[in-house]
Write a protein that holds these residues in place. Structure first.
Motif: not given
Length: 87
Positions: A61-75
């Motif tokens: 239902x959000x108009x824009x989605x901003x998934x929290x991906x900090x630290x999920x990927x390193x390379x």
């Protein structure tokens, strides 16, 4: 920011009501395009997301989605793994 994370407060019905207020119910001068900072695994209600099915509707239902991906990927390899996991 942060609705739907396992470690945050809020129930789907409460959050849906708040989102509706900002998008539809509020006086026109208070209505907004609403961006939701959501768990990385919001689409699958996975690891960092609350598990109740009602959260899927809330996220969408959000108009824009901003998934929290900090630290999920390193390379590059971890980016590929994340993409392939269809989070």
């Amino acid at each position: 920011w942060g609705f739907g994370f396992r470690t945050r407060f809020g129930e789907p019905a409460q959050v849906a009501k708040l989102i509706d207020w900002f998008q539809s119910t509020a006086d026109e001068k208070y209505r907004v395009t609403l961006m939701g900072g959501v768990p990385t695994t919001w689409r699958t209600l996975g690891r960092d997301s609350k598990k109740e099915d009602a959260w899927a509707s809330v996220y969408r239902s959000f108009d824009i989605i901003s998934p929290w991906a900090v630290g999920r990927m390193q390379d590059i390899d971890s980016v590929d793994r994340f993409r392939e996991s269809k989070n």
